[in-house]
Design an enzyme around this catalytic site. Structure first.
Site, PDB file in Angstrom:
ATOM      1  N   TYR A  74      21.189 -28.243 105.198  1.00  0.00           N
ATOM      2  CA  TYR A  74      21.267 -28.691 106.587  1.00  0.00           C
ATOM      3  C   TYR A  74      22.221 -29.869 106.747  1.00  0.00           C
ATOM      4  O   TYR A  74      22.846 -30.028 107.790  1.00  0.00           O
ATOM      5  CB  TYR A  74      19.880 -29.141 107.065  1.00  0.00           C
ATOM      6  CG  TYR A  74      19.035 -28.057 107.674  1.00  0.00           C
ATOM      7  CD1 TYR A  74      18.649 -26.950 106.923  1.00  0.00           C
ATOM      8  CD2 TYR A  74      18.605 -28.138 108.997  1.00  0.00           C
ATOM      9  CE1 TYR A  74      17.855 -25.958 107.481  1.00  0.00           C
ATOM     10  CE2 TYR A  74      17.827 -27.158 109.561  1.00  0.00           C
ATOM     11  CZ  TYR A  74      17.447 -26.067 108.802  1.00  0.00           C
ATOM     12  OH  TYR A  74      16.668 -25.086 109.358  1.00  0.00           O
ATOM     13  N   LYS A 100      14.538 -21.550  94.088  1.00  0.00           N
ATOM     14  CA  LYS A 100      15.326 -20.404  93.626  1.00  0.00           C
ATOM     15  C   LYS A 100      16.029 -20.872  92.345  1.00  0.00           C
ATOM     16  O   LYS A 100      17.259 -20.905  92.241  1.00  0.00           O
ATOM     17  CB  LYS A 100      16.324 -20.010  94.734  1.00  0.00           C
ATOM     18  CG  LYS A 100      17.060 -18.714  94.495  1.00  0.00           C
ATOM     19  CD  LYS A 100      16.200 -17.461  94.675  1.00  0.00           C
ATOM     20  CE  LYS A 100      16.970 -16.235  94.238  1.00  0.00           C
ATOM     21  NZ  LYS A 100      16.149 -15.016  94.215  1.00  0.00           N
ATOM     22  N   ASP A 123      11.967 -15.741  97.182  1.00  0.00           N
ATOM     23  CA  ASP A 123      11.837 -14.342  97.617  1.00  0.00           C
ATOM     24  C   ASP A 123      10.434 -13.817  97.308  1.00  0.00           C
ATOM     25  O   ASP A 123       9.802 -13.131  98.120  1.00  0.00           O
ATOM     26  CB  ASP A 123      12.940 -13.452  97.008  1.00  0.00           C
ATOM     27  CG  ASP A 123      13.177 -13.699  95.525  1.00  0.00           C
ATOM     28  OD1 ASP A 123      12.589 -14.635  94.961  1.00  0.00           O
ATOM     29  OD2 ASP A 123      13.970 -12.942  94.918  1.00  0.00           O
ATOM     30  N   ASP A 163      12.115 -24.050 106.180  1.00  0.00           N
ATOM     31  CA  ASP A 163      12.300 -23.598 107.562  1.00  0.00           C
ATOM     32  C   ASP A 163      11.857 -22.144 107.680  1.00  0.00           C
ATOM     33  O   ASP A 163      11.130 -21.767 108.596  1.00  0.00           O
ATOM     34  CB  ASP A 163      13.781 -23.737 107.951  1.00  0.00           C
ATOM     35  CG  ASP A 163      14.027 -23.298 109.387  1.00  0.00           C
ATOM     36  OD1 ASP A 163      13.242 -23.704 110.258  1.00  0.00           O
ATOM     37  OD2 ASP A 163      14.993 -22.543 109.623  1.00  0.00           O
ATOM     38  N   ASP A 177       7.939 -20.611 109.221  1.00  0.00           N
ATOM     39  CA  ASP A 177       7.807 -19.707 110.372  1.00  0.00           C
ATOM     40  C   ASP A 177       7.072 -18.442 109.961  1.00  0.00           C
ATOM     41  O   ASP A 177       6.237 -17.914 110.696  1.00  0.00           O
ATOM     42  CB  ASP A 177       9.190 -19.329 110.942  1.00  0.00           C
ATOM     43  CG  ASP A 177       9.630 -20.292 112.046  1.00  0.00           C
ATOM     44  OD1 ASP A 177       9.096 -21.422 112.089  1.00  0.00           O
ATOM     45  OD2 ASP A 177      10.499 -19.913 112.849  1.00  0.00           O
TER      46      ASP A 177
HETATM   47  C1  IPM Z   1      12.343 -26.289 112.932  1.00  0.00           C
HETATM   48  C2  IPM Z   1      13.485 -25.705 113.737  1.00  0.00           C
HETATM   49  C3  IPM Z   1      14.733 -26.576 113.524  1.00  0.00           C
HETATM   50  C4  IPM Z   1      15.127 -26.472 112.053  1.00  0.00           C
HETATM   51  C5  IPM Z   1      15.907 -26.233 114.455  1.00  0.00           C
HETATM   52  C6  IPM Z   1      15.501 -26.314 115.901  1.00  0.00           C
HETATM   53  C7  IPM Z   1      17.100 -27.091 114.167  1.00  0.00           C
HETATM   54  O1  IPM Z   1      13.707 -24.373 113.407  1.00  0.00           O
HETATM   55  O2  IPM Z   1      11.960 -27.436 113.198  1.00  0.00           O
HETATM   56  O3  IPM Z   1      11.832 -25.608 112.049  1.00  0.00           O
HETATM   57  O4  IPM Z   1      15.814 -25.525 111.663  1.00  0.00           O
HETATM   58  O5  IPM Z   1      14.727 -27.346 111.295  1.00  0.00           O
HETATM   59 MG    MG Z   2      12.356 -23.608 112.030  1.00  0.00          MG
END
Ligand code: IPM
Ligand code: MG
Length: 371
Positions: free
Chosen positions: A142, A189, A221, A245, A249
């Site tokens: 990032y 990884k 993975d 990230d 999710d």
């Molecule tokens: C998160 C989001 C952010 C990230 C975006 C909005 C930049 O997906 O907080 O997980 O990728 O960190």
């Molecule tokens: Mg995110």
């Protein structure tokens, strides 16, 4: 206790869900004799519209001086499909993380038995799932050097980690594991990436200081599969920025209730609290979004302030609302209540105003929250 809280309402449904949390924090303040002062600041698409800058300097200054930051959501579709946009809302959040050194994003993945039917997984698989992801937030791909050549035919993003960056979040994750089921899984990884091999080395070295914690290692993975196949095997997952990230999710949907999940981003001087859901622009301004992710983020903030009894009351109020069917449309598409009504009900519970028999008809009519 007196606390100064920076509030960033942000984009999409951010303002409406955060306003419910403020309601709850105010109820807690009067119940327990605290004083919470709020300073509202801009970030994201909202800040671009108003100032041209996704993170005005003033926001950083206010956040640096605050005891904690309560944040709504970020992002607007008008920027998502435009790769040439010069400024993007998300740049604001990334700069804020870096400026405040919010190095650890903490996401508890908790299931609610009453909502098990909402999970895309079979109920048996999600029974007793209770784990927490520690995602590094200020390093890795990032924030590495980014380049694109002149004719836009080659682009690169460097992934860089230092030992210090790994150590500080690893200590935090180990300490949490000690307070939980004493198991830490590093997701990396290491069969391919040099940065991952550094993560493994540092974590193996630190493990000696935390002899009571069992450590294991999973390639990302495989971890992505295991989170679906057998999520209850996890206690504390530690991982770098990009992997975190993605798997956070993934993990958030197994509970079936994305709108309920909170998060904290811990830094050296201040910490930020936000629901894990995005700005959900289609729902903005409609009073239908689920405010519970934000309210539970406020509960995490109270815990961070050391207000454990207060946080427990907020969690109890949320449990009460869920187990009585007081939920928003994402949870029940037939019998549902508005964002504001859910906020009012949880507040009434905290104020001790909920009678044992609640008249759901009046709540539906928004006539009164408590008769
Ligand atoms: C998160 C989001 C952010 C990230 C975006 C909005 C930049 O997906 O907080 O997980 O990728 O960190
Ligand atoms: Mg995110």
């Amino acid at each position: 206790m007196q606390k100064n809280i920076a509030v960033i309402l942000g984009d999409g449904i951010g303002p409406e869900v955060t306003q419910q949390s403020i309601k709850i924090l105010d109820a807690v303040a009067s119940q327990f004799n605290h004083e919470f002062n709020y300073t509202y600041c801009l970030m994201g698409a909202d800040a671009i519209d108003k100032t041209g800058n996704p993170l005005p300097d003033e926001t950083i200054e206010v956040c640096l001086k605050s005891d904690a930051i309560l944040f709504g959501a970020i992002g607007h579709p008008k920027y998502d499909n435009d790769p040439s946009a010069k400024v993007r809302p998300e740049q604001g959040l990334l700069r804020l993380r870096k400026s405040l050194q919010l190095y650890a994003n903490i996401r508890p993945i908790t299931t609610y038995p009453a909502l098990a039917h909402l999970s895309p997984l079979k109920s048996k698989q999600i029974e007793q799932v209770d784990f927490i992801i520690f995602r590094e937030l200020t390093g890795g791909i990032y924030f590495g050097n980014k380049e694109v050549n002149e004719d836009h035919t080659r682009a690169s993003d460097d992934c860089v980690y230092t030992r210090d960056e790994i150590e500080r979040i690893a200590h935090l994750a180990f300490q949490y594991a000690q307070k939980r089921r004493k198991k830490l899984t590093l997701v990396d990884k290491a069969n391919v990436l040099e940065t991952s091999r550094l993560w493994r080395k540092v974590v193996q070295e630190l493990a000696v200081q935390y002899g009571d914690v069992t450590v294991d290692f999973l390639f990302v993975d495989n971890a992505a599969m295991q989170i679906i196949l057998n999520p209850k095997q996890f206690d504390v997952i530690l991982t770098e920025n990009m992997f975190g990230d993605i798997i956070s999710d993934e993990a958030s949907v197994i509970t079936g209730s994305l709108g309920l999940l909170p998060s904290a981003s811990a830094g050296n001087s201040s910490s930020l609290f936000e629901p894990i859901h995005g700005s959900y622009p289609q729902a903005a301004g409609k009073d239908i979004a689920n405010p519970i992710g934000s309210i539970l983020s406020a509960a995490m903030m109270l815990e961070y302030f050391g207000m454990l009894e207060e946080a427990a009351l907020v969690r109890k109020a949320v449990d009460w609302s869920l187990s009585n069917g007081f939920v928003t449309r994402d949870i029940d598409t037939v019998n549902y209540y508005s964002t504001t009504t859910i906020g009012d009900l949880i507040k009434d519970y905290i104020d001790n105003k909920i009678p044992s028999a609640v008249n759901k008809n009046n709540i539906a009519l928004s006539k009164s929250t408590i008769i």
